[in-house]
Design a protein around this motif. Structure first.
Motif, mmCIF file in Angstrom:
data_model
loop_
_atom_site.group_PDB
_atom_site.id
_atom_site.type_symbol
_atom_site.label_atom_id
_atom_site.label_comp_id
_atom_site.label_asym_id
_atom_site.label_seq_id
_atom_site.Cartn_x
_atom_site.Cartn_y
_atom_site.Cartn_z
ATOM 1 N N ASP A 1 0.833 -1.211 0.000
ATOM 2 C CA ASP A 1 0.000 0.000 0.000
ATOM 3 C C ASP A 1 0.864 1.257 0.000
ATOM 4 O O ASP A 1 0.640 2.177 -0.776
ATOM 5 N N ARG B 1 3.097 1.759 -3.183
ATOM 6 C CA ARG B 1 2.383 2.265 -4.371
ATOM 7 C C ARG B 1 2.462 3.781 -4.438
ATOM 8 O O ARG B 1 2.484 4.351 -5.521
ATOM 9 N N PRO C 1 5.727 4.264 -7.252
ATOM 10 C CA PRO C 1 4.704 3.663 -8.113
ATOM 11 C C PRO C 1 5.261 2.993 -9.368
ATOM 12 O O PRO C 1 4.746 1.958 -9.801
ATOM 13 N N VAL D 1 6.529 -0.506 -8.454
ATOM 14 C CA VAL D 1 5.431 -1.460 -8.232
ATOM 15 C C VAL D 1 4.822 -1.872 -9.572
ATOM 16 O O VAL D 1 4.591 -3.060 -9.824
#
Ligand code: FE2
Length: 305
Positions: free
Chosen positions: A133, A136, A140, A143
């Motif tokens: 979580d 991200r 980002p 991920v």
């Protein structure tokens, strides 16, 4: 709004742990789904046989060390119980999902503290869905890339077990084979590539494996071995800077890994063992490791398929 669960959930009790688990299996599983780790503390679990009985009472099929492709050197104590890792006390084992660097991994793990260390020796535990979580937001692109491409792991295995390394399991033992031809047959079937090195050691690279897992209960976790491989796969045969790549073979660097390592460290809970403690860990949801320690420490493990 969903409430952040207590992590880990601590179940204090007394009496026989196997009887407690038999009587409360559905509630135990519901609590595990919620918390990711259950710590059973204060029950009578005097020895590995009592731990084995609790595992039997839990009633789920085992995942055997012999069948696994784990890199750790381990020894069986009872049929379902083995030493967690024979690596020396000063060696830190960094956060990982058990065997996520291979195509074969257990769903759950059980740990039992037979002897608590004089100092150190906690088991760090970290919710990997929480890590993902935050990652991200923090990283980002990383991920998105590991999700799209997966990751590959490279490690070098010796010809004979080297208990001085956290990565010391021989290729013969890891692959359950006796010779090089057998090793190559098994590696082909698993989708690995390989290279034989001078001293009878073997360098293997996995196929691209998923780095993000969709959880049965909903949500996703950072289910991979990146942190442990990047921080810890160092011994006389292994260079951590060559241990992990993106699916296309590009190395994953310290810059790529820094946010994940930092976030995971911030979210880590250190389980400081007391003699007789048993912990049940959801391997898809929670990473674990081992802090360095002094004195004798004996934490035993069992895997559930
Ligand atoms: Fe482990």
């Amino acid at each position: 709004m969903s409430e952040t669960p207590e992590f880990p959930a601590i179940i204090t009790g007394g009496g026989d742990l196997s009887a407690f688990i038999s009587a409360n299996k559905p509630a135990v599983d519901a609590a595990l789904d919620h918390a990711g780790v259950l710590l059973f503390r204060g029950f009578d679990v005097p020895d590995p046989l009592a731990f084995e009985a609790a595992i039997e009472a839990y009633g789920e099929a085992g995942f055997t060390y012999e069948d696994s492709l784990s890199n750790a050197v381990r020894t069986n104590v009872t049929p379902r119980v083995f030493t967690a890792n024979e690596a020396p006390p000063e060696t830190e084992i960094f956060l990982h999902h058990e065997m996520a660097q291979t195509p074969l991994f257990p769903a759950k793990l059980l740990f039992y503290c037979e002897i608590a260390a004089e100092s150190g020796g906690a088991t760090p535990l970290c919710r990997s869905d929480w890590v993902l979580d935050q990652l991200r937001t923090a990283n980002p692109e990383f991920v998105a890339r590991v999700k799209a491409e997966g990751v590959r792991y490279t490690n070098v295995m010796p010809g004979s077990d080297d208990a001085g390394s956290g990565q010391g399991r021989s290729w013969r033992s890891t692959l359950s084979v006796t010779d090089q031809t057998g090793a190559e047959t098994r590696l082909s079937a698993l989708g690995y590539s390989w290279e034989w090195l001078e001293d009878e050691s073997l360098r293997v690279t996995t196929a691209a494996l998923p780095a993000v897992r969709e959880l049965a209960a909903g949500g996703t976790s950072f289910f991979n071995q990146l942190i442990a491989a990047f921080r810890g796969w160092a011994d006389s045969r292994n260079n951590p800077n060559k241990a992990v790549t993106f699916g296309d073979g590009t190395p994953i660097t310290g810059v790529d890994m820094e946010p994940a390592i930092r976030i995971a460290d911030e979210l880590t809970y250190d389980l400081v063992w007391q003699k007789g403690d048993v912990a049940l860990v959801d391997n898809f949801l929670v990473m674990h490791g081992r802090r360095p320690f002094r004195g004798r420490r004996r934490v035993l493990a069992s895997l559930i398929a």
